[in-house]
Scaffold this active site. Structure first.
Site, PDB file in Angstrom:
ATOM      1  N   ASP A 249      -1.779  -0.646 -15.018  1.00 22.98           N
ATOM      2  CA  ASP A 249      -0.897  -1.800 -15.209  1.00 22.98           C
ATOM      3  C   ASP A 249      -0.978  -2.374 -16.623  1.00 22.98           C
ATOM      4  OD1 ASP A 249      -0.135  -1.602 -12.533  1.00 22.98           O
ATOM      5  OD2 ASP A 249      -1.830  -2.842 -11.897  1.00 22.98           O
TER       6      ASP A 249
ATOM      7  N   LYS B 280       2.443   0.501 -19.415  1.00 24.52           N
ATOM      8  CA  LYS B 280       2.859   1.869 -19.791  1.00 24.52           C
ATOM      9  C   LYS B 280       4.370   2.044 -19.671  1.00 24.52           C
ATOM     10  CE  LYS B 280       0.111   3.340 -16.613  1.00 24.52           C
ATOM     11  NZ  LYS B 280      -0.612   2.118 -16.239  1.00 24.52           N
TER      12      LYS B 280
ATOM     13  N   GLY C 104       3.315   1.745 -10.461  1.00 28.18           N
ATOM     14  CA  GLY C 104       4.430   0.799 -10.489  1.00 28.18           C
ATOM     15  C   GLY C 104       4.641   0.418 -11.940  1.00 28.18           C
ATOM     16  N   HIS C 105       5.705   0.913 -12.534  1.00 31.35           N
ATOM     17  CA  HIS C 105       5.957   0.699 -13.962  1.00 31.35           C
ATOM     18  C   HIS C 105       7.182  -0.197 -14.123  1.00 31.35           C
ATOM     19  CE1 HIS C 105       3.663   4.657 -15.050  1.00 31.35           C
ATOM     20  NE2 HIS C 105       2.941   3.796 -14.372  1.00 31.35           N
TER      21      HIS C 105
ATOM     22  N   GLN D 231      -1.565   5.058 -13.760  1.00 29.16           N
ATOM     23  CA  GLN D 231      -2.929   4.514 -13.644  1.00 29.16           C
ATOM     24  C   GLN D 231      -3.564   4.342 -15.045  1.00 29.16           C
ATOM     25  OE1 GLN D 231      -2.297   7.486 -11.254  1.00 29.16           O
ATOM     26  NE2 GLN D 231      -1.241   5.815 -10.272  1.00 29.16           N
TER      27      GLN D 231
HETATM   28  P1  GDP Z   1       2.292  -0.229 -15.975  1.00 26.92           P
HETATM   29  O1  GDP Z   1       1.899   0.148 -14.589  1.00 26.92           O
HETATM   30  O2  GDP Z   1       1.255   0.141 -16.977  1.00 26.92           O
HETATM   31  O3  GDP Z   1       3.660   0.271 -16.368  1.00 26.92           O
HETATM   32  O4  GDP Z   1       2.365  -1.824 -16.002  1.00 26.92           O
HETATM   33  P2  GDP Z   1       3.038  -2.765 -14.888  1.00 26.92           P
HETATM   34  O5  GDP Z   1       4.507  -2.708 -15.055  1.00 26.92           O
HETATM   35  O6  GDP Z   1       2.475  -2.505 -13.543  1.00 26.92           O
HETATM   36  O7  GDP Z   1       2.453  -4.174 -15.325  1.00 26.92           O
HETATM   37  C1  GDP Z   1       2.691  -4.734 -16.567  1.00 26.92           C
HETATM   38  C2  GDP Z   1       3.404  -6.084 -16.368  1.00 26.92           C
HETATM   39  O8  GDP Z   1       3.413  -6.785 -17.569  1.00 26.92           O
HETATM   40  C3  GDP Z   1       4.853  -5.929 -15.957  1.00 26.92           C
HETATM   41  O9  GDP Z   1       5.199  -7.000 -15.118  1.00 26.92           O
HETATM   42  C4  GDP Z   1       5.598  -6.040 -17.293  1.00 26.92           C
HETATM   43  O10 GDP Z   1       6.942  -6.497 -17.147  1.00 26.92           O
HETATM   44  C5  GDP Z   1       4.757  -7.057 -17.997  1.00 26.92           C
HETATM   45  N1  GDP Z   1       4.704  -6.965 -19.454  1.00 26.92           N
HETATM   46  C6  GDP Z   1       4.638  -5.857 -20.236  1.00 26.92           C
HETATM   47  N2  GDP Z   1       4.458  -6.206 -21.520  1.00 26.92           N
HETATM   48  C7  GDP Z   1       4.409  -7.552 -21.545  1.00 26.92           C
HETATM   49  C8  GDP Z   1       4.200  -8.521 -22.579  1.00 26.92           C
HETATM   50  O11 GDP Z   1       3.995  -8.196 -23.745  1.00 26.92           O
HETATM   51  N3  GDP Z   1       4.175  -9.817 -22.217  1.00 26.92           N
HETATM   52  C9  GDP Z   1       4.363 -10.233 -20.953  1.00 26.92           C
HETATM   53  N4  GDP Z   1       4.308 -11.526 -20.689  1.00 26.92           N
HETATM   54  N5  GDP Z   1       4.563  -9.361 -19.943  1.00 26.92           N
HETATM   55  C10 GDP Z   1       4.574  -8.045 -20.239  1.00 26.92           C
HETATM   56  P1  IMO Z   2       0.016   2.107 -12.603  1.00 29.13           P
HETATM   57  O1  IMO Z   2       0.591   3.446 -12.977  1.00 29.13           O
HETATM   58  C1  IMO Z   2      -3.318  -0.158 -10.966  1.00 29.13           C
HETATM   59  C2  IMO Z   2      -5.754   1.815  -7.929  1.00 29.13           C
HETATM   60  C3  IMO Z   2      -5.717   1.233  -6.525  1.00 29.13           C
HETATM   61  C4  IMO Z   2      -7.117   1.578  -6.071  1.00 29.13           C
HETATM   62  C5  IMO Z   2      -7.362   2.951  -6.681  1.00 29.13           C
HETATM   63  C6  IMO Z   2      -7.075   4.125  -5.745  1.00 29.13           C
HETATM   64  O2  IMO Z   2       1.032   1.117 -12.131  1.00 29.13           O
HETATM   65  O3  IMO Z   2      -0.890   1.597 -13.660  1.00 29.13           O
HETATM   66  P2  IMO Z   2      -4.833   5.187  -4.819  1.00 29.13           P
HETATM   67  O4  IMO Z   2      -3.742   4.600  -3.975  1.00 29.13           O
HETATM   68  O5  IMO Z   2      -4.370   5.743  -6.114  1.00 29.13           O
HETATM   69  O6  IMO Z   2      -5.687   6.181  -4.058  1.00 29.13           O
HETATM   70  O7  IMO Z   2      -5.797   3.943  -5.138  1.00 29.13           O
HETATM   71  O8  IMO Z   2      -6.481   3.032  -7.798  1.00 29.13           O
HETATM   72  N1  IMO Z   2      -4.428   2.162  -8.492  1.00 29.13           N
HETATM   73  C7  IMO Z   2      -3.816   1.451  -9.438  1.00 29.13           C
HETATM   74  N2  IMO Z   2      -4.154   0.282 -10.023  1.00 29.13           N
HETATM   75  N3  IMO Z   2      -2.201   0.489 -11.370  1.00 29.13           N
HETATM   76  C8  IMO Z   2      -1.870   1.678 -10.819  1.00 29.13           C
HETATM   77  O9  IMO Z   2      -0.862   2.437 -11.295  1.00 29.13           O
HETATM   78  C9  IMO Z   2      -2.664   2.188  -9.782  1.00 29.13           C
HETATM   79  N4  IMO Z   2      -2.613   3.301  -9.013  1.00 29.13           N
HETATM   80  C10 IMO Z   2      -3.700   3.281  -8.245  1.00 29.13           C
HETATM   81  O10 IMO Z   2      -5.493  -0.156  -6.555  1.00 29.13           O
HETATM   82  O11 IMO Z   2      -8.040   0.703  -6.651  1.00 29.13           O
HETATM   83 MG    MG Z   3       1.676  -0.725 -12.711  1.00 29.86          MG
END
Ligand code: GDP
Ligand code: IMO
Ligand code: MG
Length: 425
Positions: A13, A16, A40-41, A222
């Site tokens: 998270d 990415k 979840g991106h 991840q």
């Molecule tokens: P990923 O799994 O690495 O793609 O990241 P996620 O999307 O799960 O989580 C990142 C969160 O931060 C999302 O809700 C994005 O919309 C948000 N986000 C990304 N960059 C920024 C930033 O620079 N500032 C803020 N406030 N939110 C951001």
């Molecule tokens: P993105 O791509 C954050 C964590 C789960 C758990 C562990 C194992 O959005 O960064 P799993 O279901 O993969 O067997 O769970 O990994 N986990 C993540 N945490 N971001 C993710 O993906 C994750 N994908 C798995 O919360 O701790």
């Molecule tokens: Mg994510």
């Protein structure tokens, strides 16, 4: 250097999706190479927000080839519903390619994920319960179905006849509902017909793109600390998001991976169980969670929050060759008291590596360097120079503690709130 790996350098998270989407504006190919719909991106542009799980973050540009490579585990139902959602949001013209060698995530994998987590009780991993672990288990036990099997009745019949009796025994041992051959056969056949047009040998496709010198992004899911090899085992996912896994998981040679960008949050978060030395179970953690809307994209769980930890980033750098950083969510830290964890103390000794055992990692005490906060709103800055002095010092400290240049930073979720300091593609 046209082929870049985007890798989460913490516990997932990191942002990415946002970085991939931003850089994809210049790319020809975007590849997801591991994981499944545990990812979840989030992507935000033109006032719209998209949450991608299986689909690569290049899907919004019709010219980009989006590839789900052989290292992925694919829940076809989830993929079809993600595509339907995107189409309903106006994303109608796209190119999608699914590897015929990727694993199929079956309904029983989801059942088994939930059951094993509940049997583990207090020792549970805290998985996303999407069936990811059981699907990779079957892959390595040679009991998996692959996407290509869905397209061929004979292959499907053979796989299901081999695998299903064993899976049903396992399901029954947990007291779970078993599956009939007929129901899974017809489900898999219908999946196969729905995705047939996307399925191909993606290793051939990617090697052709390499020949053409196409600009390629490999979008990790991840983060390194969740890597099956180098993460906080067993509190990890079941695949490796590192750059080292790209070649194997895509069917390309390792020397075609040119560069690795480590994506980090300006602080640290983690979802699920497992050690997290710089975690802040206090008002600061709560403040950051609310300011950063730190709730999981997939499971909606509140994310655990901590200070930035450069031992973690240096570990990610070491195991996968990160050469630049992208620092995300910097805006969230405005008016937040700040520290950076630069080393750990373990049994009286200062260490700057991640201990291999949980017992040791749980015993480490973070050592912090105190940083001064800034109070100015930075969400509209367009350059490094516009940042408040203390914010510049914070970024410079990250560079110093990691010996890595910051190539990008981000001050808001929207695509245009991205500041590029060095072009990587
Ligand atoms: P990923 O799994 O690495 O793609 O990241 P996620 O999307 O799960 O989580 C990142 C969160 O931060 C999302 O809700 C994005 O919309 C948000 N986000 C990304 N960059 C920024 C930033 O620079 N500032 C803020 N406030 N939110 C951001
Ligand atoms: P993105 O791509 C954050 C964590 C789960 C758990 C562990 C194992 O959005 O960064 P799993 O279901 O993969 O067997 O769970 O990994 N986990 C993540 N945490 N971001 C993710 O993906 C994750 N994908 C798995 O919360 O701790
Ligand atoms: Mg994510």
């Amino acid at each position: 250097m046209p082929r870049l790996v985007l890798e989460g350098a913490q516990w997932g998270d990191e942002g990415k999706g946002k970085v991939t989407d931003y850089l994809a504006q210049k790319a020809d190919v975007v590849v997801r190479f591991q994981g499944g719909n545990n990812a979840g991106h989030t992507i935000v542009f033109n006032g719209h927000k998209y949450a991608l799980k299986l689909i690569p973050s290049g899907i919004f540009s019709p010219h980009i080839k989006n590839v789900l490579a052989n290292g992925m585990v694919i829940n076809v139902e989830a993929l079809l519903s993600e595509l339907a959602t995107l189409e309903s949001q106006g994303v109608k013209s796209y190119q999608l390619f699914i590897s015929n060698r990727a694993q199929v995530l079956m309904p029983y994998h989801i059942d088994l994920d939930g059951a094993s987590e509940s049997v583990l009780g207090d020792h549970k991993i805290g998985t996303t319960k999407k069936g990811i672990g059981p699907c990779y288990q079957d892959k390595y036990a040679r009991l998996g179905l692959r996407i290509g099997d869905l397209l061929d009745e004979e292959a499907l019949k053979d796989r299901l006849e081999t695998v299903l009796p064993l899976k049903n025994k396992e399901l029954a041992s947990y007291g779970l509902k078993t599956y009939t051959y007929d129901e899974l056969f017809s489900l898999c056949r219908s999946w196969g017909e729905k995705i047939r047009k996307f399925v191909t040998d993606t290793s051939i496709l990617l090697n052709e793109e390499i020949e053409k010198d196409s600009k390629m992004l490999f979008e990790g899911a991840q983060g390194v600390m969740l890597c099956i090899e180098h993460g906080t085992y067993p509190y990890v996912t079941s695949s490796s998001p590192t750059a080292s896994s790209v070649a194997l998981n895509c069917g390309i040679a390792p020397f075609y991976v040119d560069n690795v960008l480590g994506i980090i949050k300006a602080y640290t978060t983690r979802v699920g169980e497992g050690p997290f030395p710089s975690e802040q179970l206090n008002d600061i953690g709560n403040l950051i969670r609310e300011k950063g809307h730190e709730y999981g994209t997939v499971t909606k769980r509140p994310r655990r929050i901590g200070y930035l930890d450069t031992v973690v980033i240096n570990h990610a750098k070491r195991v996968s060759g990160i050469r630049h950083l992208s620092v995300m969510l910097l805006d969230v830290l405005t008016s937040v008291p700040l520290k950076i964890c630069y080393a750990y103390e373990l049994d009286g000794k200062v260490i700057n590596y991640i201990p291999s055992t949980l017992a040791e990692y749980k015993r480490v005490k973070p050592l912090y360097v105190e940083m001064e906060s800034w109070t100015e709103d930075i969400s509209n800055v367009k350059s490094f120079d516009e940042l408040p002095e203390n914010c510049k010092k914070y970024l410079k400290k990250i560079e110093e503690l990691t010996s890595l240049p910051i190539a990008m930073f981000s001050v808001g979720a929207d695509r245009n709130k991205t500041i590029v300091l060095e072009d990587l593609l």
